[in-house]
Design a protein around this motif. Sequence first.
Motif, PDB file in Angstrom:
ATOM      1  N   ASN A 108     -18.955 -25.505  20.706  1.00 38.39           N
ATOM      2  CA  ASN A 108     -19.867 -26.335  21.504  1.00 38.39           C
ATOM      3  C   ASN A 108     -19.612 -27.800  21.210  1.00 38.39           C
ATOM      4  O   ASN A 108     -19.758 -28.246  20.073  1.00 38.39           O
ATOM      5  CB  ASN A 108     -21.320 -25.984  21.165  1.00 38.39           C
ATOM      6  N   LEU A 159     -20.619 -23.552  15.147  1.00 39.68           N
ATOM      7  CA  LEU A 159     -20.876 -24.305  16.387  1.00 39.68           C
ATOM      8  C   LEU A 159     -19.595 -24.908  16.958  1.00 39.68           C
ATOM      9  O   LEU A 159     -19.640 -25.742  17.869  1.00 39.68           O
ATOM     10  CB  LEU A 159     -21.905 -25.415  16.127  1.00 39.68           C
ATOM     11  N   GLU A 160     -18.463 -24.453  16.446  1.00 38.29           N
ATOM     12  CA  GLU A 160     -17.176 -25.028  16.832  1.00 38.29           C
ATOM     13  C   GLU A 160     -16.920 -24.971  18.338  1.00 38.29           C
ATOM     14  O   GLU A 160     -16.235 -25.823  18.894  1.00 38.29           O
ATOM     15  CB  GLU A 160     -16.073 -24.263  16.094  1.00 38.29           C
ATOM     16  N   SER A 215     -14.946 -31.124  17.402  1.00 40.16           N
ATOM     17  CA  SER A 215     -16.146 -30.286  17.283  1.00 40.16           C
ATOM     18  C   SER A 215     -16.764 -30.536  15.913  1.00 40.16           C
ATOM     19  O   SER A 215     -16.224 -31.289  15.098  1.00 40.16           O
ATOM     20  CB  SER A 215     -15.775 -28.816  17.422  1.00 40.16           C
ATOM     21  N   ALA A 216     -17.882 -29.857  15.666  1.00 39.89           N
ATOM     22  CA  ALA A 216     -18.570 -30.021  14.377  1.00 39.89           C
ATOM     23  C   ALA A 216     -17.666 -29.652  13.208  1.00 39.89           C
ATOM     24  O   ALA A 216     -17.833 -30.153  12.097  1.00 39.89           O
ATOM     25  CB  ALA A 216     -19.827 -29.160  14.361  1.00 39.89           C
ATOM     26  N   ALA A 217     -16.703 -28.768  13.467  1.00 40.16           N
ATOM     27  CA  ALA A 217     -15.862 -28.287  12.375  1.00 40.16           C
ATOM     28  C   ALA A 217     -14.833 -29.321  11.916  1.00 40.16           C
ATOM     29  O   ALA A 217     -14.265 -29.195  10.833  1.00 40.16           O
ATOM     30  CB  ALA A 217     -15.146 -27.004  12.800  1.00 40.16           C
ATOM     31  N   TYR A 254     -22.494 -34.785  15.598  1.00 41.94           N
ATOM     32  CA  TYR A 254     -22.882 -33.494  15.013  1.00 41.94           C
ATOM     33  C   TYR A 254     -23.756 -33.598  13.766  1.00 41.94           C
ATOM     34  O   TYR A 254     -24.371 -32.619  13.357  1.00 41.94           O
ATOM     35  CB  TYR A 254     -21.650 -32.606  14.698  1.00 41.94           C
ATOM     36  N   HIS A 255     -23.798 -34.774  13.146  1.00 46.23           N
ATOM     37  CA  HIS A 255     -24.527 -34.923  11.879  1.00 46.23           C
ATOM     38  C   HIS A 255     -25.947 -34.366  11.988  1.00 46.23           C
ATOM     39  O   HIS A 255     -26.359 -33.521  11.197  1.00 46.23           O
ATOM     40  CB  HIS A 255     -24.564 -36.418  11.514  1.00 46.23           C
ATOM     41  N   HIS A 262     -23.768 -42.420  13.808  1.00 47.21           N
ATOM     42  CA  HIS A 262     -23.053 -41.143  13.621  1.00 47.21           C
ATOM     43  C   HIS A 262     -22.101 -40.864  14.786  1.00 47.21           C
ATOM     44  O   HIS A 262     -20.928 -40.558  14.598  1.00 47.21           O
ATOM     45  CB  HIS A 262     -24.035 -39.960  13.578  1.00 47.21           C
ATOM     46  N   GLU A 315     -23.692 -25.449   5.167  1.00 39.99           N
ATOM     47  CA  GLU A 315     -23.315 -26.488   6.134  1.00 39.99           C
ATOM     48  C   GLU A 315     -21.975 -26.137   6.775  1.00 39.99           C
ATOM     49  O   GLU A 315     -21.803 -26.259   7.995  1.00 39.99           O
ATOM     50  CB  GLU A 315     -23.233 -27.876   5.480  1.00 39.99           C
ATOM     51  N   VAL A 374     -26.250 -30.544  12.855  1.00 38.43           N
ATOM     52  CA  VAL A 374     -26.073 -29.686  11.675  1.00 38.43           C
ATOM     53  C   VAL A 374     -27.338 -29.732  10.820  1.00 38.43           C
ATOM     54  O   VAL A 374     -27.838 -28.688  10.355  1.00 38.43           O
ATOM     55  CB  VAL A 374     -24.832 -30.142  10.878  1.00 38.43           C
ATOM     56  N   VAL A 412     -17.815 -40.815  14.951  1.00 39.09           N
ATOM     57  CA  VAL A 412     -16.987 -39.649  15.307  1.00 39.09           C
ATOM     58  C   VAL A 412     -16.093 -39.985  16.499  1.00 39.09           C
ATOM     59  O   VAL A 412     -14.934 -39.575  16.566  1.00 39.09           O
ATOM     60  CB  VAL A 412     -17.872 -38.415  15.554  1.00 39.09           C
ATOM     61  N   ARG A 417     -21.104 -25.630  10.767  1.00 40.95           N
ATOM     62  CA  ARG A 417     -20.058 -26.386  11.475  1.00 40.95           C
ATOM     63  C   ARG A 417     -19.053 -25.441  12.126  1.00 40.95           C
ATOM     64  O   ARG A 417     -18.675 -25.616  13.286  1.00 40.95           O
ATOM     65  CB  ARG A 417     -19.369 -27.362  10.515  1.00 40.95           C
ATOM     66  N   GLU A 418     -18.610 -24.430  11.388  1.00 39.84           N
ATOM     67  CA  GLU A 418     -17.671 -23.456  11.967  1.00 39.84           C
ATOM     68  C   GLU A 418     -18.346 -22.677  13.102  1.00 39.84           C
ATOM     69  O   GLU A 418     -17.745 -22.433  14.148  1.00 39.84           O
ATOM     70  CB  GLU A 418     -17.181 -22.470  10.893  1.00 39.84           C
ATOM     71  N   VAL A 473     -15.407 -32.660  11.547  1.00 36.70           N
ATOM     72  CA  VAL A 473     -15.951 -33.902  10.979  1.00 36.70           C
ATOM     73  C   VAL A 473     -16.962 -33.582   9.882  1.00 36.70           C
ATOM     74  O   VAL A 473     -17.579 -32.517   9.885  1.00 36.70           O
ATOM     75  CB  VAL A 473     -16.611 -34.772  12.076  1.00 36.70           C
ATOM     76  N   PRO A 474     -17.121 -34.518   8.947  1.00 35.83           N
ATOM     77  CA  PRO A 474     -18.084 -34.290   7.862  1.00 35.83           C
ATOM     78  C   PRO A 474     -19.452 -34.874   8.225  1.00 35.83           C
ATOM     79  O   PRO A 474     -19.585 -35.574   9.230  1.00 35.83           O
ATOM     80  CB  PRO A 474     -17.478 -35.093   6.716  1.00 35.83           C
ATOM     81  N   SER A 475     -20.434 -34.626   7.405  1.00 33.88           N
ATOM     82  CA  SER A 475     -21.676 -35.378   7.515  1.00 33.88           C
ATOM     83  C   SER A 475     -21.368 -36.818   7.108  1.00 33.88           C
ATOM     84  O   SER A 475     -20.426 -37.077   6.376  1.00 33.88           O
ATOM     85  CB  SER A 475     -22.751 -34.774   6.616  1.00 33.88           C
ATOM     86  N   ILE A 476     -22.162 -37.711   7.618  1.00 35.33           N
ATOM     87  CA  ILE A 476     -21.858 -39.130   7.443  1.00 35.33           C
ATOM     88  C   ILE A 476     -22.929 -39.775   6.565  1.00 35.33           C
ATOM     89  O   ILE A 476     -24.121 -39.509   6.740  1.00 35.33           O
ATOM     90  CB  ILE A 476     -21.769 -39.797   8.832  1.00 35.33           C
TER      91      ILE A 476
END
Lengths: 161, 802
Positions: free
Chosen positions: A131, A128-129, B719-721, A138-139, B684, A121, A142, B688, A125-126, B723-726
């Motif tokens: 975008n 796709l940083e 970005s996705a980096a 993002y949940h 979600h 995971e 991912v 964020v 996340r890294e 934040v965590p999954s929720i």
Amino acid sequence: MQVSLRVNGEERRHDVEPRLLLVHYLRDVCGLTGTNIGCDTSSCGACTVLVDGESVKSCTMLAVQADGREVTTIEGLADGERLHPVQEAFREHHGLQCGYCTPGMVMAAVSLLNEHPHPTEAEVREGLEGNLCRCTGYHNIVKAVLAAAEAGASQPVGAAR
Amino acid sequence: MTALAPETDHRVIGQPLRRREDPALLTGEARFLADLQVPGTLHLALVRSPYAHARIRSIDLAPALQTPGVVAAFTGADLRGEWAGPLPCGWPVTPDMKQPAHLPLAAEVAHFAGDAVAVVVAESEYAAHDGAEAVVVDWEPLPAVVDLEDAAKDQTLVHPDLGTNVCYTWQLEPDAAAVDRAFAEAAHTVSARFRQQRLIPSPMEPRGVLVVPQPFGGDFTVYSATQVPHILRVMLALTVGVPETSLRVVAPSVGGGFGSKLNVYAEEALALALARRLRRPVRWVEERSEHAVSTIQGRGQIQEIELAATAKGKVTAVRVRLLADMGAYLQLVTPGIPLLGAFLYAGVYDVPAYSFSCTALFTTLPPTDAYRGAGRPEATYAIERAMDLLAKKVGVGPEEIRRRNYIPADKFPYSSVAGLVYDSGDYAAALERCLERAGYAELRAEQARRRERGDRRQLGIGLSSYFEMCGLAPSRVLASLNYTAGGWEAATVRVLPTGKVQVVTGTAPHGQGHETCWAMIAADRLGVAPEDVEVLHSDTAVAPYGLDTYGSRSLAVGGSAIAVACDRVIEKARRIAAHQLEAAEEDVELVAGSFRVRGTPERQMPLAQVAFEAFTAHNLPEGLEPNLEASSHYDPTNFTFPFGTHLCVVELDTETGKVELVRYVAVDDCGVQVNPMIVEGQVHGGIVQGAAQALFEEASYDQDGTLRSASLLDYLVPSAAEVPSIETDHTVTPSPVNPLGVKGVGEAGTIGAAPAVMNAVLDALAPYGVEDLPMPATPERVWRAIHAGAAGSASAQGGSPA
């Protein structure tokens, strides 16, 4: 200037302004409007395409720099009516809402899975940083990419098929 | 009160159906505004003020006109004759509200950096931008008004002709004596001041408009990346002076809005006026850095909140004073945004005395307006931060102070001190579920261990119990708030001769999945398959009535309109079926898409067959008109009040000040869920966006009113980096105010998240004596707070908590 390249497997040859960005070439000259423009600083990744199989923000490249290369856009990803496994996973896991970042996000994910077929995971996340998405948090993106990896989505796209 | 729909054997509602919108969006087939190509289109580029406040001495368009590809160029003075009215503000909250003149191009004075003063029209986008670059404006800079408290002093006026920077003052104080008494008798009081920084909405698709004259279906078709095609049609008619009947507005695929596309913008009016003047299609597409300076911004408030409480921490009064930043002009609902929060500062708590006042001020900054939550995140932030401060004073945990104050579940419908009636709720249940999901006791134990051992990475745990006012809105309530329109929503439902169903809605989706969900509602009601239902929207020629999509209203109001229209279709179909089955109407029932005679189930007629009979009209009951079609213009009887509790866990690096979101647990209650997959997605994304206000985003201005975060390089959309999954969960407390029992969920996450995250950050900082921190809690601010807060404490040297 003359530019000659393959876009989604098709030969293209055009006379273009030297300052024409690849993203404008794809959208305005080739009529492939699936690749979206979301910023003017190469920050958002909405315009991500594959150049020789690797993800590139098509606003960071001039059309003339793509001369002789193979470009794949979102329009070239599905196999006829059959969605690419990454597209399918985005749909299955609700990895898109407004859909504007989606073509770029999907192309970035395809490229990521080609490089790392089984990412964690954190690696997704890294990876796709570059975008940005404003809708999903993002949940589910991912989740979709991890599910696509699980389903064995990594397969070379856009590199000499 | 309307009864909930009876359970049937054909429930579509509640299924996590995949979205029908997705295939086009996933393959690049979807058409966003910038994808529309019409031959002969001219492109616009705007010349904008680089100064926050400046007089235009002169504008030289000649260099632009000499630029290859440029067709025309205009100043504000050139176009003055094009306007039948100003850019609209639809919410004059008080009769004496001050409203500055606002035309699409400023002609004499630019009032914010980004204010447009000239427009260049060219054969291509590149040429238009070249032309705009070439325009020479001779500016006389004037003093900027950036700070709200400076604005209130009226030393420099944004609009000297108004005589003051105060746009309006608005007060809600049902019983002033009761508030004074509560504070006089309080065992504990809390007094806090919070700053709601300005935010740049930043949907991934920027704005854009394309106006095509003389096409099929109207004299002008206006394509706009808008949330509000219907409102836009009315307002453009009034501003540009084109008859409403000559305007067709279409919102193509729209790439997010978050309130920023709930407006009527200068560029939309300009494109229409120039298409009329030049008799050619005219297009403008916003650039991202333009979005930062020319689109409305969110928040922009200074909040003072005071709580009075008993010794045990029971809140007895809430007093709030706001300074609200309007920016330089009033856009569509700019003045009303603080009012959307005005009733909600007592939060989910049973508070007997209440006082709210707001002073709205002009500054030389871009106008503020609706941004995801619009007034409600601000209110929730203030009360939820204040509740944590109260917990400390009382000496109990943040969960306990909330338990002691929640409105009890058996008090609903609850009449609030501010004058609203909350439809339904069980706030304590959401809290307990959230604590359990999070493993609260273990989190606190881990926090204690880290504090004890002086861990570099300290844990912070933050709670927020939010609610919001959705389902905008009962038209009569809007009238009492001086809103100029109603709050209804329209729907038409048709069963076509082949049994396929058409739903026409006045909502205007831009990512919410209305096509999927509205089909589910109709399918559920009519007993047909969702794939047999087509949903039409976002085109005023197809859906002439509508009030569009914002404020989490679409499901509660627009969805209800569909349900009511379906019920009307069923009533008509029942008459036809009864006639043909030769049964009494009251003996005929709709079961799984087929009309049956009670007691003799073999006598039945599927809806599709009834539709065909209605279409042929060969054998209808006497006096009944052909075809199966019904409409509803549904006006809600009350707002809906979704709620929930969020818990955020952060790790705070005490050496660098960096805050990392490590867990986020959300228990939300939006009433009945039509499609739980979509509900979760909204939660979600909302979370964020709210967390981003707490940690990353700020439209940061220098003292001259110049934006320091004008691109996505400086304005930190996470970005996705980051934040965590929720972790999501829910309770379901149906709303009694609409036929679906739904409440709305589009803004919930954003409203709950900012206070949960900031409470977590401040919880981590508590041992350092830090009680407050401005948003966003950047590493620099956190680091400085640790060092300033700990200056007097012995533990400061080692950087470990006391």
